[in-house]
Design an enzyme around this catalytic site. Sequence first.
Site, short mmCIF file in Angstrom:
data_model
loop_
_atom_site.label_atom_id
_atom_site.label_comp_id
_atom_site.label_asym_id
_atom_site.label_seq_id
_atom_site.Cartn_x
_atom_site.Cartn_y
_atom_site.Cartn_z
N HIS A 144 -17.53 -12.14 12.44
CA HIS A 144 -17.19 -11.19 11.38
C HIS A 144 -17.21 -11.96 10.07
O HIS A 144 -16.37 -12.80 9.82
CB HIS A 144 -15.80 -10.60 11.68
CG HIS A 144 -15.49 -9.35 10.92
ND1 HIS A 144 -16.18 -8.18 11.10
CD2 HIS A 144 -14.55 -9.09 9.98
CE1 HIS A 144 -15.67 -7.24 10.31
NE2 HIS A 144 -14.69 -7.78 9.61
N GLU A 187 -9.04 2.14 7.57
CA GLU A 187 -9.91 1.17 8.27
C GLU A 187 -9.12 0.54 9.42
O GLU A 187 -9.20 -0.65 9.65
CB GLU A 187 -10.38 0.09 7.28
CG GLU A 187 -9.24 -0.65 6.60
CD GLU A 187 -9.67 -1.71 5.60
OE1 GLU A 187 -10.84 -1.72 5.17
OE2 GLU A 187 -8.82 -2.55 5.24
N LYS A 237 -1.56 -1.93 2.63
CA LYS A 237 -1.52 -2.74 3.86
C LYS A 237 -0.06 -3.11 4.10
O LYS A 237 0.61 -3.60 3.17
CB LYS A 237 -2.35 -4.03 3.71
CG LYS A 237 -3.84 -3.79 3.69
CD LYS A 237 -4.66 -5.06 3.54
CE LYS A 237 -6.15 -4.69 3.48
NZ LYS A 237 -7.00 -5.78 3.06
N LYS A 268 -17.97 0.10 5.90
CA LYS A 268 -17.66 -0.83 4.81
C LYS A 268 -18.45 -2.10 5.06
O LYS A 268 -18.44 -2.63 6.18
CB LYS A 268 -16.15 -1.06 4.82
CG LYS A 268 -15.63 -2.30 4.15
CD LYS A 268 -14.15 -2.11 3.81
CE LYS A 268 -13.36 -3.38 3.94
NZ LYS A 268 -11.96 -3.23 3.49
N LYS A 304 -19.09 -6.05 4.12
CA LYS A 304 -18.45 -7.21 3.51
C LYS A 304 -19.52 -8.00 2.79
O LYS A 304 -20.48 -8.48 3.43
CB LYS A 304 -17.79 -8.08 4.59
CG LYS A 304 -16.69 -7.38 5.35
CD LYS A 304 -15.59 -6.92 4.45
CE LYS A 304 -14.31 -7.66 4.65
NZ LYS A 304 -13.20 -7.09 3.86
N ASP A 349 -16.94 -4.25 0.21
CA ASP A 349 -15.76 -5.04 -0.12
C ASP A 349 -16.23 -6.43 -0.51
O ASP A 349 -16.81 -7.15 0.31
CB ASP A 349 -14.81 -5.12 1.08
CG ASP A 349 -13.47 -5.75 0.73
OD1 ASP A 349 -13.30 -6.20 -0.42
OD2 ASP A 349 -12.59 -5.79 1.62
N GLU A 383 -14.82 -2.21 -3.42
CA GLU A 383 -13.48 -2.78 -3.17
C GLU A 383 -13.38 -4.20 -3.74
O GLU A 383 -14.23 -5.05 -3.45
CB GLU A 383 -13.23 -2.77 -1.65
CG GLU A 383 -11.88 -3.30 -1.25
CD GLU A 383 -11.58 -3.03 0.23
OE1 GLU A 383 -12.23 -2.15 0.85
OE2 GLU A 383 -10.69 -3.71 0.78
N ASP A 386 -7.64 -3.85 -3.81
CA ASP A 386 -7.05 -4.32 -2.54
C ASP A 386 -6.15 -5.53 -2.82
O ASP A 386 -4.95 -5.36 -3.02
CB ASP A 386 -8.16 -4.63 -1.51
CG ASP A 386 -7.58 -5.03 -0.15
OD1 ASP A 386 -6.36 -4.90 0.03
OD2 ASP A 386 -8.34 -5.47 0.74
C1 MUC Z 1 -10.01 -6.64 3.53
O1 MUC Z 1 -10.00 -7.34 2.54
O2 MUC Z 1 -10.15 -5.46 3.33
C2 MUC Z 1 -10.46 -5.19 6.21
C3 MUC Z 1 -11.53 -4.88 6.95
C4 MUC Z 1 -12.23 -6.06 7.19
O3 MUC Z 1 -13.27 -6.20 7.83
O4 MUC Z 1 -11.58 -7.09 6.58
C5 MUC Z 1 -10.37 -6.62 6.07
C6 MUC Z 1 -9.81 -7.26 4.89
MG MG Z 2 -10.40 -5.63 1.19
#
Ligand code: MUC
Ligand code: MG
Length: 372
Positions: free
Chosen positions: A21, A326, A272, A166, A168, A197, A223, A248
Amino acid sequence: MSAVIQSIDTQLVDLPTIRPHQLSMTTMACQTLVIVRLRDSDGIEGLGEGTTIGGLAYGPESPESIKRNIDTYLAPLLIGQEASNINALRARLARHARGNMIAKSALETALLDAQGKRLGLSVAELLGGARQTHLPVLWTLASGDTQKDIDEAELRLAQRRHCDFKLKIGARSVAEDVAHVAAIKAALGERASVRVDVNQAWDETSAVRGIHALQEAGIELIEQPIPAREHAGLVRLANRFRVPMLADEAVQDARDGLDLVGAGFGGAFALKIAKAGGPLGAIELGRLAQTAGIGLYGGTLLEGTIGTAASLHAWATLGEMAWGTEMFGPLLLKDDIVAEPLDFHDFGVELPSGPGLGVTLDEDKLAHYSRQ
Ligand code: MUC
Ligand code: MG
């Protein structure tokens, strides 16, 4: 029905992920959960979880510091105290220990689970009652490979497990990231909502370049494009673009929420439990956002089932969230340490029922994955 907190045990649990991941600051192959078992004088046990991402890569707490600080500093503040006044216990932790919000979240979760079991109420009922019991859940595409991400998204859509994705980004150049995201959005088209994000990886000028291109590609939400403390920059980006910004790392708790609202931020907030020191602090931020007309998103630090269930109970009390949730953490892990996994179906997850969190440990699995 009064009971005294008798013992608090913590365990590090290492669970492999189903695939690497990749985030802007680390690539995970394993997730470490800090599991809390809090026992009261009436024999009731409360479960909690404190989890972060990539050791110290994501934030100032690591799994090892969470465990050590609970064992050495936080648990002694709770042991011997009356178990059911969670507001008072929360204030006691805040007064005598600074920061350590993930550790505090794990303890508050265990206190809520125990109190729910004691009263025969779910945590959501304890918090005033659930306004929804099936919560939408997106999936994060983060294999690092464009075609693999598209295949993964197609599979999740076909399974009716997720329809929001989402991505990354932030580990590669802005141009590479934009090409990767645009290819995925083009492949999925209107069948899916695609968000990104950046996890703080860009400076403001790179963000302007990147967001402009992402907006053109049809991305729905951006994000945390820039570092957490740059509130003024986030407000400028939110005002500049049509595509909304999701705060976030910039919004840990209600205090940050108040600052951003005061500065004229008109985007959305990711809640969170790990950021806010537990479900109660996350709900405080959620209520502030609702009062200010800011859209909500139920966020994760990739917790396992216990932390995910605690978050779901909190989000359920807030009613429908504009950007969904999420809460897929358990699905990223190869195995689980609970007897009954959460029920993911129809693009969402069921709020667990039963007293407390509605989660029971599988002792064999827990022993198997616990760090020696
Ligand atoms: C984040 O920063 O959002 C949330 C989903 C993911 O894959 O990582 C997290 C952390
Ligand atoms: Mg995030």
